[in-house]
Design an enzyme around this catalytic site. Structure first.
Site, short mmCIF file in Angstrom:
data_model
loop_
_atom_site.label_atom_id
_atom_site.label_comp_id
_atom_site.label_asym_id
_atom_site.label_seq_id
_atom_site.Cartn_x
_atom_site.Cartn_y
_atom_site.Cartn_z
N CYS A 307 -6.93 0.22 -3.28
CA CYS A 307 -5.59 0.78 -2.99
C CYS A 307 -4.85 -0.07 -1.96
CB CYS A 307 -5.75 2.21 -2.49
SG CYS A 307 -4.25 2.91 -1.77
N CYS A 310 -3.38 1.87 1.02
CA CYS A 310 -4.49 2.28 1.91
C CYS A 310 -4.81 1.15 2.89
CB CYS A 310 -5.73 2.62 1.10
SG CYS A 310 -5.53 3.98 -0.07
#
Length: 624
Positions: A307, A310
């Site tokens: 991600c 993230c």
């Protein structure tokens, strides 16, 4: 006879007194040598000693000089002091009122005279002691002297120093970002004795120098002149030791003269704080137990290794000093990979569907608040406070269930649902809300914005009302925004006919065909394009790459495919299609597209954003 005997005894006593006085006078020999500073320093260096300087001003009268000599004789006649001086020092007098004294004054580092000062041969001051104090406590001389000897030994065994870079703060910040390091600022002012002593006694210690040179970008800054920085960082006493990051944010600050080990400790604290949020190392049940013990909420960062947002939050928002202080103080912080270990079970328990998902959970394991997506520092702090104040997602859902329909509450609730990525729930709340309102409210921008943001159900009465009266809304809000919203909702509806059944993805073909006929009958603008895009998406979901490529070729022949859309098709095919024959068919798309782009560039007709190199790369990858 008695008188004669008494007279004789008196004479003997007198002679003994004179003898003792004579012996005492012979015992005292001045420890001070008639040398210049340079000569004394050279001799001390040669003999491995330190220099003792009696820094004073010349006596104003002979009587004053006699008193001074007597005090000196008395002090330095003490055996312990005499022995110390004989073994360890080269002692000299310096008249501070003379030119020699004025030249020597900086070495005193603003210590007031008269004073006895201990110095290294290189001029570094080791300690001072006042003659007025020694008159009351002469034992202080050896006490200060012994400390000076220890400090001198330390200096002899250290030959490195903190290396301060000669760059400005802006350049240092850029370097700190590039190298992912902190900046250490030694903030000093003029006439600051502790500032000088830090340079002489602490920055020059090998272990201090090595630690700071390895871990920080070091700057010396005159905060007496840098008024704006002094105000920004709130410095008042000096020296001040500032540790800031590449954004110029203060991570940690201390001040005042500090010994070496403690000063290294400051740096270690700064490095720890710079790591940002401190995530608990333990399993989920242990985190819950810790939360109960400390009566705190849990902040759970739900992430995956792939991600991008993230990673971005981990590298920026989570390491911000303000965020770190707030979350480390207020929460038990937990970082969980949703694709590994107990993260898989937690993903299902808390219905995590997108990343990053940031959950705030109480001591019983119940969700208090949730936000989805990357956030900056301000946004994350705001959401943390929402959770702490008990006004998060769970509170809003409870209020709504209890019948709160106040416009202000509904608007806030919808935003909370949107941030939690609960689009379906937000849509239902919106539709229920609009059902209680007159349709004329859509002519008010605030209500229109709610419709645009949250209503995506093509079959809802509200959407069909807007579609039927689109000319009215176009005249009020503009053709492009209104048509973009209508097209988006029809497209969303077209993409809902592939479902999971018995572990496989299945297409409701009859339902999809009926939907396409409905779009055609309703005269939806661009219905054919919407249907084709939906068919390609359906094929992708079904992993039917032959149909995907067949449909793509039809679109390419019609010349209705932009470079950006074509590039996105290519990404999907390179990542997911494994059939070599199909990949070669697709590779021809990108060979032709690259050639077309090159031709346009040669003719000077190329766009600012050229996809040629991307097309060439995709073609190469598809041929492998």
């Amino acid at each position: 006879m008695e008188k004669i005997r008494l007279l004789g005894t008196g004479i003997i006593i007198c002679l003994l007194t004179m003898f003792v006085s004579s012996v005492s006078a012979q015992k005292y020999k001045s420890v001070f040598k008639n040398l210049t500073w340079e000569q004394a320093a050279e001799l001390a260096q040669k003999e491995g000693k330190i220099v003792l300087v009696d820094a004073m001003r010349k006596a104003r009268t002979p009587e004053d000089q006699k008193k001074r000599d007597a005090a000196e004789r008395k002090l330095f006649s003490i055996p312990e002091i005499m022995n110390f001086c004989g073994q360890h020092v080269i002692a000299i007098h310096i008249d501070m009122g003379s030119e020699v004294g004025q030249a020597f004054a900086p070495k005193l580092m603003m210590n007031m005279y008269p004073t006895y000062g201990f110095f290294m041969p290189n001029g570094d001051i080791l300690g001072v002691v006042s003659p007025y104090l020694l008159a009351q406590k002469p034992e202080k001389f050896v006490e200060v002297g012994n400390k000076a000897l220890k400090d001198a030994e330390v200096k002899r065994n250290n030959n490195r120093s903190i290396q301060f870079e000669e760059i400005n703060l802006k350049d240092a910040m850029a370097k700190a970002k590039k190298e992912n390091r902190l900046i250490f600022i030694d903030a000093y002012t003029d006439y600051c004795q502790p500032c000088m002593l830090m340079v002489k006694n602490v920055f020059s210690l090998n272990n201090v120098a090595d630690f700071y040179n390895q871990n920080f970008i070091n700057l010396k800054m005159h905060f007496g002149k840098e008024k704006e920085l002094a105000e920004k960082y709130g410095t008042s006493g000096y020296p001040a030791f500032l540790f800031i990051n590449g954004d110029g944010k203060l991570v940690y600050m201390e001040s005042g003269y500090t010994e070496g080990d403690e000063f290294i400790g400051y740096g270690k604290i700064a490095l720890k704080k710079a790591k940002g949020i401190e995530f608990f190392e333990g399993n989920w049940n242990q985190a819950l137990e810790k939360a109960r013990q400390e009566n705190k909420l849990i902040f759970m960062d739900c992430y995956t290794s792939w991600c991008g947002p993230c990673k971005q939050m981990a590298q920026t928002t989570f390491v911000d000093p303000e965020v770190a202080v707030f979350f480390n103080e207020k929460f038990i912080n937990v970082k969980v990979d949703m694709e590994k270990g107990e993260g898989k079970e937690l993903k299902d328990r808390y219905h995590v569907k997108a990343y990053p998902t940031l959950n705030f959970i109480n001591t019983e394991g119940a969700m208090v608040h949730c936000v989805v997506g990357g956030m900056n520092v301000k946004e994350l702090l705001e959401q943390g406070n929402v959770a702490l104040n008990g006004k998060g997602l769970a509170f809003m859902q409870h209020e709504y269930a209890c019948g709160n329909r106040e416009p202000e509450f509904i608007e806030t609730y919808l935003n909370v649902l949107d941030m939690a990525n609960l689009g379906e729930e937000a849509q239902q709340v919106s539709l229920n809300y609009f059902a209680t309102l007159d349709r004329g409210k859509l002519n008010e921008e605030a209500y229109w914005n709610i419709f645009v943001k949250f209503v995506n159900d093509v079959s809802s009465d509200l959407f069909q009302y807007v579609y039927a009266n689109q000319s009215e809304f176009i005249s009020r809000y503009g053709e492009q925004p209104v048509k973009r919203k209508l097209s988006a909702v029809w497209s969303i509806g077209a993409n809902k006919f592939v479902h999971e059944k018995n572990g496989e993805m299945v297409l409701d073909k009859k339902g999809f065909d009926r939907y396409v006929k409905w779009m055609k009958k309703s005269k939806v603008e661009g219905w054919e394009s919407i249907a084709t895009s939906a068919r390609m998406l359906n094929a992708e979901k079904l992993k039917d790459w032959k149909t995907y490529i067949d449909l793509g070729e039809v679109q390419l022949k019609k010349g209705k495919v932009s470079d950006l859309i074509l590039y996105n098709w290519g990404l999907r095919l390179t990542q997911n299609c494994k059939d070599k024959t199909l990949r070669l068919r697709a590779a021809r798309w990108f060979d032709e597209a690259a050639a077309t782009s090159a031709k346009r560039e040669t003719e000077g007709k190329g766009n600012m954003m050229s996809f040629r190199t991307y097309f060439e790369k995709l073609a190469e990858e598809l041929k492998q």
